[in-house]
Structure formats: C-alpha cells, structure tokens
Design a protein around this motif. Structure first.
Motif, PDB file in Angstrom:
ATOM      1  N   ILE A   1       0.830  -1.193   0.000  1.00  5.11           N
ATOM      2  CA  ILE A   1       0.000   0.000   0.000  1.00  5.11           C
ATOM      3  C   ILE A   1       0.871   1.252   0.000  1.00  5.11           C
ATOM      4  N   ASN A   2       0.283   2.369  -0.417  1.00  2.00           N
ATOM      5  CA  ASN A   2       0.966   3.662  -0.385  1.00  2.00           C
ATOM      6  C   ASN A   2       0.590   4.387   0.904  1.00  2.00           C
ATOM      7  N   LEU A   3       1.610   4.803   1.666  1.00  2.00           N
ATOM      8  CA  LEU A   3       1.369   5.551   2.897  1.00  2.00           C
ATOM      9  C   LEU A   3       2.380   6.677   3.028  1.00  2.00           C
ATOM     10  N   PHE A   4       1.972   7.770   3.695  1.00  2.00           N
ATOM     11  CA  PHE A   4       2.894   8.853   3.999  1.00  2.00           C
ATOM     12  C   PHE A   4       3.587   8.551   5.328  1.00  2.00           C
ATOM     13  N   ILE A   5       4.915   8.497   5.293  1.00  2.00           N
ATOM     14  CA  ILE A   5       5.721   8.160   6.461  1.00  2.00           C
ATOM     15  C   ILE A   5       6.459   9.411   6.936  1.00  2.00           C
ATOM     16  N   GLY A   6       6.396   9.690   8.241  1.00  2.00           N
ATOM     17  CA  GLY A   6       7.035  10.863   8.801  1.00  2.00           C
ATOM     18  C   GLY A   6       8.552  10.792   8.745  1.00  2.00           C
ATOM     19  N   VAL A   7       9.191  11.971   8.688  1.00  2.00           N
ATOM     20  CA  VAL A   7      10.653  12.069   8.595  1.00  2.00           C
ATOM     21  C   VAL A   7      11.223  12.548   9.933  1.00  2.00           C
ATOM     22  N   ASP A   8      12.195  11.800  10.476  1.00  2.00           N
ATOM     23  CA  ASP A   8      12.946  12.204  11.667  1.00  2.00           C
ATOM     24  C   ASP A   8      14.309  12.726  11.228  1.00  2.00           C
ATOM     25  N   VAL A   9      14.847  13.680  11.989  1.00  3.19           N
ATOM     26  CA  VAL A   9      16.147  14.263  11.665  1.00  3.19           C
ATOM     27  C   VAL A   9      17.166  13.874  12.727  1.00  3.19           C
ATOM     28  N   GLU A  10      18.313  13.364  12.287  1.00  2.18           N
ATOM     29  CA  GLU A  10      19.398  12.993  13.194  1.00  2.18           C
ATOM     30  C   GLU A  10      20.619  13.866  12.918  1.00  2.18           C
ATOM     31  N   GLY A  11      21.412  14.092  13.951  1.00  2.55           N
ATOM     32  CA  GLY A  11      22.681  14.804  13.789  1.00  2.55           C
ATOM     33  C   GLY A  11      22.583  16.309  13.792  1.00  2.55           C
ATOM     34  N   GLU A  12      21.456  16.876  14.231  1.00  2.00           N
ATOM     35  CA  GLU A  12      21.312  18.335  14.254  1.00  2.00           C
ATOM     36  C   GLU A  12      22.322  18.988  15.198  1.00  2.00           C
ATOM     37  N   ASP A  13      22.637  18.313  16.306  1.00  2.00           N
ATOM     38  CA  ASP A  13      23.521  18.916  17.314  1.00  2.00           C
ATOM     39  C   ASP A  13      24.975  18.993  16.862  1.00  2.00           C
ATOM     40  N   VAL A  14      25.358  18.230  15.830  1.00  2.00           N
ATOM     41  CA  VAL A  14      26.753  18.251  15.377  1.00  2.00           C
ATOM     42  C   VAL A  14      26.897  18.744  13.947  1.00  2.00           C
ATOM     43  N   SER A  15      25.799  19.090  13.296  1.00  2.00           N
ATOM     44  CA  SER A  15      25.855  19.531  11.907  1.00  2.00           C
ATOM     45  C   SER A  15      26.681  20.808  11.779  1.00  2.00           C
ATOM     46  N   PRO A  16      27.761  20.802  10.980  1.00  2.00           N
ATOM     47  CA  PRO A  16      28.575  22.012  10.823  1.00  2.00           C
ATOM     48  C   PRO A  16      27.781  23.171  10.222  1.00  2.00           C
ATOM     49  N   GLY A  17      26.879  22.856   9.317  1.00  2.00           N
ATOM     50  CA  GLY A  17      26.072  23.900   8.706  1.00  2.00           C
ATOM     51  C   GLY A  17      25.154  24.577   9.699  1.00  2.00           C
ATOM     52  N   LEU A  18      24.547  23.793  10.588  1.00  2.00           N
ATOM     53  CA  LEU A  18      23.657  24.364  11.598  1.00  2.00           C
ATOM     54  C   LEU A  18      24.451  25.112  12.656  1.00  2.00           C
ATOM     55  N   LYS A  19      25.648  24.631  12.969  1.00  2.00           N
ATOM     56  CA  LYS A  19      26.488  25.326  13.952  1.00  2.00           C
ATOM     57  C   LYS A  19      26.912  26.696  13.444  1.00  2.00           C
ATOM     58  N   LYS A  20      26.991  26.855  12.137  1.00  2.00           N
ATOM     59  CA  LYS A  20      27.357  28.144  11.547  1.00  2.00           C
ATOM     60  C   LYS A  20      26.150  29.078  11.429  1.00  2.00           C
ATOM     61  N   GLY A  21      25.012  28.614  11.915  1.00  2.00           N
ATOM     62  CA  GLY A  21      23.817  29.450  11.851  1.00  2.00           C
ATOM     63  C   GLY A  21      22.873  29.109  10.727  1.00  2.00           C
ATOM     64  N   GLY A  22      23.179  28.028  10.005  1.00  2.00           N
ATOM     65  CA  GLY A  22      22.302  27.608   8.923  1.00  2.00           C
ATOM     66  C   GLY A  22      20.922  27.223   9.430  1.00  2.00           C
ATOM     67  N   VAL A  23      19.961  27.262   8.533  1.00  2.00           N
ATOM     68  CA  VAL A  23      18.574  26.959   8.886  1.00  2.00           C
ATOM     69  C   VAL A  23      18.143  25.659   8.192  1.00  2.00           C
ATOM     70  N   LEU A  24      17.664  24.703   8.987  1.00  2.00           N
ATOM     71  CA  LEU A  24      17.189  23.437   8.443  1.00  2.00           C
ATOM     72  C   LEU A  24      15.738  23.591   8.011  1.00  2.00           C
ATOM     73  N   SER A  25      15.459  23.281   6.764  1.00  2.00           N
ATOM     74  CA  SER A  25      14.090  23.341   6.243  1.00  2.00           C
ATOM     75  C   SER A  25      13.687  21.952   5.759  1.00  2.00           C
ATOM     76  N   LEU A  26      12.599  21.418   6.354  1.00  2.00           N
ATOM     77  CA  LEU A  26      12.072  20.135   5.905  1.00  2.00           C
ATOM     78  C   LEU A  26      11.144  20.387   4.733  1.00  2.00           C
ATOM     79  N   VAL A  27      11.644  20.143   3.541  1.00  2.00           N
ATOM     80  CA  VAL A  27      10.831  20.311   2.343  1.00  2.00           C
ATOM     81  C   VAL A  27       9.693  19.295   2.336  1.00  2.00           C
ATOM     82  N   ARG A  28      10.002  18.089   2.795  1.00  2.00           N
ATOM     83  CA  ARG A  28       9.000  17.025   2.890  1.00  2.00           C
ATOM     84  C   ARG A  28       9.032  16.436   4.298  1.00  2.00           C
ATOM     85  N   PRO A  29       8.192  16.924   5.218  1.00  2.00           N
ATOM     86  CA  PRO A  29       8.136  16.339   6.556  1.00  2.00           C
ATOM     87  C   PRO A  29       7.575  14.918   6.544  1.00  2.00           C
ATOM     88  N   GLU A  30       6.936  14.550   5.434  1.00  2.00           N
ATOM     89  CA  GLU A  30       6.464  13.184   5.225  1.00  2.00           C
ATOM     90  C   GLU A  30       6.827  12.778   3.807  1.00  2.00           C
TER      91      GLU A  30
END
Length: 215
Positions: free
Chosen positions: A105-134
């Motif tokens: 069957i086709n189902l929409f599955i949620g997206v979890d994000v890992e590694g936010e606390d160590v992401s070099p891009g986020l540490k530099k002030g980058g902004v994480l955008s979930l284009v597809r949260p599912e």
C-alpha cells in the motif's frame, strides 16, 4: 505517524440496499462497506461528523486504519473510494478494503532528523528546512515503519538531503521515481543580506577601479 495506526470505529449496518442506506443518512451516519480478505463483505455505518472531520484533515485514502466493529475482530483497512453528493460534495458512501500482512500500500511516512547537534552547517547558523516532513512510500501492510530518518551530521550550509541518501526499511520504496529533496540547510537571512551587500560593494569597487584605469 504511520506506526501509530489510528482506530476507526464503525457500526455494523443491518439491512442492505438503498432503503437502509437512506435511513443511515437520516440517522446522521454514512453507510459503507468493508470487503476483501477471506471474509464476506461487511456493511457498516460511520458517524457523519467524525468522517467529515477526517476527510477534511486530508490523506484519508492513504491512511491505514484499525477498524473496530462490535462483534467482529479488529482488522486493518484502507479506504478505496469515497462517494460524494454531486451538489453538496458531502460523503454519501465509503468503501474500505481489508489488508493482508503482505499487501502493498501507499502511505505517507514521517521524517525524523538525526545529527542536528553536530551539523557544521547548523552550527554556523544555517537553517534546516524540511521540504518534505512526510514521504509517500510503497510499504507492506504487515511491516509499516514508524518513520524514516535523515542524517544532517555532516551537512554544510547549502547542502540538500535527498531520498537517495536515506536507508529505507526493507520492502519499502518511494512512490516518486526520481531523487527528490527532503531537506535543505540554508544560510540565515541576515547572512544572505550581508553577503549580497558585500557582493554589491565589490562590484562597485571593481567598477570604480575600471573607470579610474581608463582615464
């Protein structure tokens, strides 16, 4: 999320045919049918207001339900059709299909994000955008993942995380046949404005230097 299969409570409908269906609607119910599997079709009624609310919430046809009907074993079902009044666009009948554990069957599955606390891009002030949260996946009814994970632990500003970088559960695959973007890491608006200003100043200086050289 997909792993938390919602209950859908229904009443067994006594009597069949147009007369019984009309009576159900007069009683504030929407008639329906549950078919498939190894059992006979089961006529049901669903509370109109509750069904309408679920339809307005969206993705009703791509949601797996645990149907509960008094006197019958719980069964996993998915909606196969919603008939509507041609004038009022309100539900008048619903068809559900029983699912075997091996059914795809086709189902929409949620997206979890890992590694936010160590992401070099986020540490530099980058902004994480979930284009597809599912993400819509083809999955097996008996093995539905609660979520899929994306890893941003090495992502820099300007990077995109696509479906090809995701380890999908066994037997699951995307419904979209291309490498689509799930998330991006972009520069904060302040930094982008600063970069644009610096770029404009550099261009102005270059123009001034060129003009000076021509004299």
């Amino acid at each position: 999320m997909a792993g938390e299969i919602p209950d859908l409570e229904a009443l067994e409908r006594t009597g069949t045919g147009k007369g019984a269906a009309r009576q159900a609607r007069r009683d504030g119910m929407v008639p329906g049918i549950v078919f498939g599997g190894d059992n006979d079709p089961l006529p049901i009624n669903l509370p109109f207001n509750k069904l309408l609310k679920m339809l307005k919430a969206g993705r009703f046809k791509s949601t797996l339900f645990n149907m509960k009907v008094d006197g019958h074993d719980d069964v996993r079902v998915i909606c196969r059709d919603v008939q509507r009044d041609v004038v009022k666009d309100l539900p008048t009948h619903v068809d559900f299909m029983r699912l075997r554990r091996t059914t795809k069957i086709n189902l929409f599955i949620g997206v979890d994000v890992e590694g936010e606390d160590v992401s070099p891009g986020l540490k530099k002030g980058g902004v994480l955008s979930l284009v597809r949260p599912e993400v819509e996946l083809v999955v097996t009814a008996g093995d539905i993942p609660e979520s899929i994970s994306i890893d941003v632990s090495e992502a820099e500003v300007g990077d995109s995380i696509t479906i090809s970088s995701v380890t999908l559960p066994a037997g699951a695959k995307p419904t979209i046949d291309r490498d689509f973007v799930i998330a991006t890491i972009t520069a904060p608006s302040g930094l982008r404005s600063s970069e644009n200003e610096e770029g404009a100043e550099d261009e102005a200086e270059e123009a001034t230097t060129e003009e000076g050289g021509e004299e």
